[in-house]
Design an enzyme around this catalytic site. Structure first.
Site, mmCIF file in Angstrom:
data_model
loop_
_atom_site.group_PDB
_atom_site.id
_atom_site.type_symbol
_atom_site.label_atom_id
_atom_site.label_comp_id
_atom_site.label_asym_id
_atom_site.label_seq_id
_atom_site.Cartn_x
_atom_site.Cartn_y
_atom_site.Cartn_z
ATOM 1 N N GLU A 3 -31.103 64.116 -51.663
ATOM 2 C CA GLU A 3 -30.126 63.748 -53.034
ATOM 3 C C GLU A 3 -30.021 62.274 -52.835
ATOM 4 O O GLU A 3 -28.963 61.657 -52.515
ATOM 5 C CB GLU A 3 -28.818 64.343 -52.672
ATOM 6 C CG GLU A 3 -27.698 64.171 -53.643
ATOM 7 C CD GLU A 3 -26.415 64.472 -53.634
ATOM 8 O OE1 GLU A 3 -25.665 64.526 -54.478
ATOM 9 O OE2 GLU A 3 -26.068 64.846 -52.619
ATOM 10 N N LYS B 2 -32.114 67.158 -55.006
ATOM 11 C CA LYS B 2 -30.884 67.227 -55.896
ATOM 12 C C LYS B 2 -30.635 65.965 -56.565
ATOM 13 O O LYS B 2 -30.373 64.835 -55.950
ATOM 14 C CB LYS B 2 -29.325 67.480 -54.895
ATOM 15 C CG LYS B 2 -28.041 67.482 -55.566
ATOM 16 C CD LYS B 2 -27.217 68.226 -54.649
ATOM 17 C CE LYS B 2 -25.919 68.120 -55.315
ATOM 18 N NZ LYS B 2 -24.633 68.778 -54.630
#
Length: 297
Positions: free
Chosen positions: A176, A213
């Site tokens: 992420e 992500k």
């Protein structure tokens, strides 16, 4: 679900991932949004007990087991706790929801327009514990504030190094590198980030995959090469500060990307609601996010 079944659900599941991983720094804000003010508890133990009660209420809700939530990201304390008398990961798996664990310990101060993850000296021990509890994968967050290639390259390099450590434990890393949606150079950040991720995907061993992500891009379709990449199991999106309606509209513009929302999922839930009110509100949020994840413009 065994690991292969969880992988299949993450690759092909018709749903989204709930982010229930607010940590120590963000818990007071999450509780306040839930209708619990800071003067309602004393110290960390009471605070974490209240946030666990909130998460347990969400996980136990019939709306959560509707099949539209295919994964959930947990804070370590939530992973170590129980829901309906069972360890939280087991309670999720029983509901057909794949469990992940947030592993980062927060962010360093900004350098070169980015914030790297703080060191994680106890990561191997955490991964071993999580794996034993049935947790499928991890989530680790960095932040990109401006379009500095050196900084973005450092973020992505660190993310993939941690990802390799996670893969070595037989778990799935959810990488992420969040682009701050308030960045004045956000579109350029998206472009540089895409280039750096594609470079680092070459380091992933053949036969292995990662999840990504990412912040919803300025230009829809920017991350299509990642959606289609053979070393990427799934691309998911964070809401990044958007309110749920706007986040779902932006999500619907990007094919192959599903939600992994936190604030946008929880924003209408309140501690004071009756169970019927709570379940109806959660069901509405889940339906809206599911539509943005599965019905593309």
């Amino acid at each position: 679900m065994n690991t292969d079944q969880m992988t299949a659900k993450m690759a092909e599941g018709n749903g989204f991932i709930a982010a229930l991983d607010q940590s120590g720094g963000s818990t007071p804000k999450a509780l306040k949004g839930y209708g619990i003010e800071e003067d309602a508890y004393n110290g960390d133990e009471e605070m974490f007990a209240l946030i666990h009660d909130m998460r347990s209420r969400i996980i136990s809700s019939p709306a959560f087991a509707s099949g539209k939530v295919i994964g959930a990201i947990l804070f370590e304390r939530t992973m170590d706790g129980h829901v309906d008398g069972k360890p939280t990961p087991a309670a999720l798996i029983e509901r057909g929801v794949v469990p992940f664990i947030k592993i980062d310990k927060g962010l360093e101060d900004e350098v070169n327009g980015v914030q790297l993850m703080k060191p994680m000296p106890e990561l191997d021990a955490l991964l071993t514990k999580a794996k034993a509890l049935g947790v499928y994968g991890t989530k680790e967050r960095s932040v990109i504030n401006s379009a500095n290639r050196e900084g973005i390259a450092a973020v992505v390099k660190q993310q993939f190094e941690v990802g390799a450590q996670v893969l070595a434990h037989g778990m799935m890393p959810m990488i992420e590198p969040e682009v701050n949606i308030k960045s004045e150079t956000r579109a350029e950040c998206d472009t540089i980030l895409l280039e750096e991720i594609l470079k680092n995907l070459d380091s992933v061993p053949e036969g292995q995959q990662v999840m990504l992500k990412l912040s919803l891009p300025v230009v829809p379709g920017t991350f299509d090469p990642l959606v289609d990449h053979p070393k990427v199991l799934r691309v998911v999106a964070l809401s990044g500060g958007y309110k749920r309606p706007e986040a779902c509209v932006e999500l619907s513009k990007n094919r192959g990307i599903i939600a992994s929302f936190s604030r946008a999922l929880l924003e209408d839930l309140r501690h004071q609601m009756s169970d019927d009110e709570f379940n109806a509100s959660l069901r509405g949020a889940i339906d809206e996010i599911h539509k943005g994840s599965t019905v593309k413009a």
